[in-house]
Design an enzyme around this catalytic site. Structure first.
Site, PDB file in Angstrom:
ATOM      1  N   HIS A  36       7.788   2.309  10.348  1.00  0.00           N
ATOM      2  CA  HIS A  36       6.362   1.684   9.953  1.00  0.00           C
ATOM      3  C   HIS A  36       6.010   0.761  10.013  1.00  0.00           C
ATOM      4  CE1 HIS A  36       2.652   2.380   8.564  1.00  0.00           C
ATOM      5  NE2 HIS A  36       2.808   2.387   7.582  1.00  0.00           N
ATOM      6  N   GLU A  66       3.363  -2.408  -2.333  1.00  0.00           N
ATOM      7  CA  GLU A  66       2.847  -1.125  -2.855  1.00  0.00           C
ATOM      8  C   GLU A  66       3.842  -0.315  -3.238  1.00  0.00           C
ATOM      9  OE1 GLU A  66      -0.688  -0.215  -1.060  1.00  0.00           O
ATOM     10  OE2 GLU A  66       0.712   2.215  -0.535  1.00  0.00           O
ATOM     11  N   ASP A  67       4.944  -0.216  -2.337  1.00  0.00           N
ATOM     12  CA  ASP A  67       5.680   0.702  -2.469  1.00  0.00           C
ATOM     13  C   ASP A  67       7.437   0.301  -2.983  1.00  0.00           C
ATOM     14  OD1 ASP A  67       4.472   2.622  -1.376  1.00  0.00           O
ATOM     15  OD2 ASP A  67       4.771   2.190   1.230  1.00  0.00           O
TER      16      ASP A  67
HETATM   17  P1  NDP Z   1      -0.434  10.730   1.182  1.00  0.00           P
HETATM   18  O1  NDP Z   1      -0.973  11.389   1.346  1.00  0.00           O
HETATM   19  O2  NDP Z   1      -0.654   9.540   0.286  1.00  0.00           O
HETATM   20  O3  NDP Z   1       0.874  10.705   1.370  1.00  0.00           O
HETATM   21  C1  NDP Z   1       0.434   9.955   2.634  1.00  0.00           C
HETATM   22  C2  NDP Z   1       1.102   8.832   3.326  1.00  0.00           C
HETATM   23  O4  NDP Z   1       2.269   8.935   2.962  1.00  0.00           O
HETATM   24  C3  NDP Z   1       0.982   8.069   4.528  1.00  0.00           C
HETATM   25  O5  NDP Z   1      -0.625   7.397   3.844  1.00  0.00           O
HETATM   26  C4  NDP Z   1       1.077   7.410   4.466  1.00  0.00           C
HETATM   27  O6  NDP Z   1       1.424   6.093   3.963  1.00  0.00           O
HETATM   28  C5  NDP Z   1       2.843   7.771   3.800  1.00  0.00           C
HETATM   29  N1  NDP Z   1       3.788   8.467   5.037  1.00  0.00           N
HETATM   30  C6  NDP Z   1       5.018   8.495   4.825  1.00  0.00           C
HETATM   31  N2  NDP Z   1       5.857   9.001   5.646  1.00  0.00           N
HETATM   32  C7  NDP Z   1       4.964   9.725   6.573  1.00  0.00           C
HETATM   33  C8  NDP Z   1       4.595  10.492   7.831  1.00  0.00           C
HETATM   34  N3  NDP Z   1       5.873  10.531   8.326  1.00  0.00           N
HETATM   35  N4  NDP Z   1       3.294  11.064   7.995  1.00  0.00           N
HETATM   36  C9  NDP Z   1       2.654  10.539   7.998  1.00  0.00           C
HETATM   37  N5  NDP Z   1       2.546   8.920   6.667  1.00  0.00           N
HETATM   38  C10 NDP Z   1       3.383   9.719   5.541  1.00  0.00           C
HETATM   39  O7  NDP Z   1       0.345  10.952  -0.467  1.00  0.00           O
HETATM   40  P2  NDP Z   1      -0.064  12.004  -2.449  1.00  0.00           P
HETATM   41  O8  NDP Z   1       2.166  11.844  -2.122  1.00  0.00           O
HETATM   42  O9  NDP Z   1       0.396  10.101  -2.637  1.00  0.00           O
HETATM   43  O10 NDP Z   1      -0.397  12.132  -2.403  1.00  0.00           O
HETATM   44  C11 NDP Z   1      -1.773  12.281  -3.055  1.00  0.00           C
HETATM   45  C12 NDP Z   1      -3.090  12.885  -2.247  1.00  0.00           C
HETATM   46  O11 NDP Z   1      -2.649  13.681  -0.963  1.00  0.00           O
HETATM   47  C13 NDP Z   1      -3.939  13.590  -3.132  1.00  0.00           C
HETATM   48  O12 NDP Z   1      -4.979  12.681  -3.347  1.00  0.00           O
HETATM   49  C14 NDP Z   1      -4.801  14.544  -2.546  1.00  0.00           C
HETATM   50  O13 NDP Z   1      -5.575  14.240  -2.211  1.00  0.00           O
HETATM   51  C15 NDP Z   1      -3.958  15.487  -1.972  1.00  0.00           C
HETATM   52  N6  NDP Z   1      -3.338  16.348  -1.869  1.00  0.00           N
HETATM   53  C16 NDP Z   1      -3.150  17.276  -1.029  1.00  0.00           C
HETATM   54  C17 NDP Z   1      -2.451  18.329  -0.983  1.00  0.00           C
HETATM   55  C18 NDP Z   1      -3.283  19.853  -0.166  1.00  0.00           C
HETATM   56  O14 NDP Z   1      -2.520  20.507  -0.785  1.00  0.00           O
HETATM   57  N7  NDP Z   1      -4.394  19.719  -0.016  1.00  0.00           N
HETATM   58  C19 NDP Z   1      -1.523  18.912  -2.165  1.00  0.00           C
HETATM   59  C20 NDP Z   1      -0.822  17.569  -2.654  1.00  0.00           C
HETATM   60  C21 NDP Z   1      -1.939  16.143  -3.005  1.00  0.00           C
HETATM   61  P3  NDP Z   1       1.560   4.933   4.173  1.00  0.00           P
HETATM   62  O15 NDP Z   1       0.873   4.075   5.118  1.00  0.00           O
HETATM   63  O16 NDP Z   1       1.638   3.637   3.232  1.00  0.00           O
HETATM   64  O17 NDP Z   1       3.418   4.706   4.545  1.00  0.00           O
HETATM   65 ZN    ZN Z   2       1.484   2.065   5.678  1.00  0.00          ZN
END
Ligand code: NDP
Ligand code: ZN
Length: 179
Positions: A36, A66-67
């Site tokens: 990524h 962050e991670d």
């Molecule tokens: P996120 O929604 O933040 O997960 C997405 C993040 O994961 C991306 O921004 C990216 O961040 C990283 N990532 C890793 N692998 C992938 C991939 N294959 N594709 C895309 N992104 C990837 O997860 P959280 O666990 O923080 O979720 C929390 C939020 O999700 C809550 O605030 C809530 O709003 C929402 N939620 C919604 C639900 C629903 O059913 N609607 C259920 C549960 C939560 P990076 O660039 O940092 O790697």
């Molecule tokens: Zn990122």
């Protein structure tokens, strides 16, 4: 010189790879996480045509604080104040609840520096392309759609920064019917 720029970038990609070595992406293929940040840096060179080395360093490092156990001090000591500053701008405060972190990304996007906006645009573009390829395990179609809608709100605060990335993002939003 060119040799020093290359040396510093390899030092940076190696640092990020070591920091992210035990992490995987959320897709079912469990791609190594380091794909990524490297992919975000490649979007910036290949599509956005960015040659600012500080932006490319920050792209490679953008998820280390962050991670992983990486600190901003560590980044400043190894890569300097400019890179540290951009990484700070693109790092969410993990002590906040995730809904609040998501809200703050929308609020802070327009106040970001040009350099941070570039990294944020490339990061969103990479993540949305990942989501187009395959859904993370346990994500409903509704959750994916909500992620596209939230990303659109962040990207709206980043506009006027890079035509190529903004056009690619707009095509993705259009395909998904995100207005
Ligand atoms: P996120 O929604 O933040 O997960 C997405 C993040 O994961 C991306 O921004 C990216 O961040 C990283 N990532 C890793 N692998 C992938 C991939 N294959 N594709 C895309 N992104 C990837 O997860 P959280 O666990 O923080 O979720 C929390 C939020 O999700 C809550 O605030 C809530 O709003 C929402 N939620 C919604 C639900 C629903 O059913 N609607 C259920 C549960 C939560 P990076 O660039 O940092 O790697
Ligand atoms: Zn990122």
């Amino acid at each position: 010189s060119a040799a020093i720029v290359i040396e510093d970038l390899i030092k940076c990609v190696n640092f990020a790879a070591e920091k992210h070595k035990n992490q995987r992406r959320k897709n079912p293929e469990k791609i190594p996480y380091i794909n990524h940040p490297i992919g975000v840096a490649f979007i910036l060179t290949n599509e956005a045509k960015i040659t600012d080395v500080s932006v490319l360093h920050a792209a490679l490092l953008h998820d280390t604080v962050e991670d992983t156990d990486t600190s901003f001090e560590e980044i400043e000591n190894l890569f300097g104040k400019t890179v540290r500053g951009i990484v700070e701008e693109v790092t969410d405060d993990k002590t906040l609840p995730s809904a609040e972190r998501k809200r703050l990304q929308i609020v802070h996007a327009p106040d970001s520096s040009f350099e941070a906006k570039l990294v944020k645009l490339a990061d969103k573009l990479y993540n949305l392309r990942d989501l187009e390829k395959s859904a993370p395990e346990g994500w409903s179609e509704q959750r994916i759609q909500e992620y596209f809608e939230w990303s659109r709100k962040v990207v709206d605060g980043l506009r006027g920064t890079n035509v190529a990335m903004e056009q690619s993002l707009d095509e993705i939003f259009k395909k998904r019917n995100v207005i």
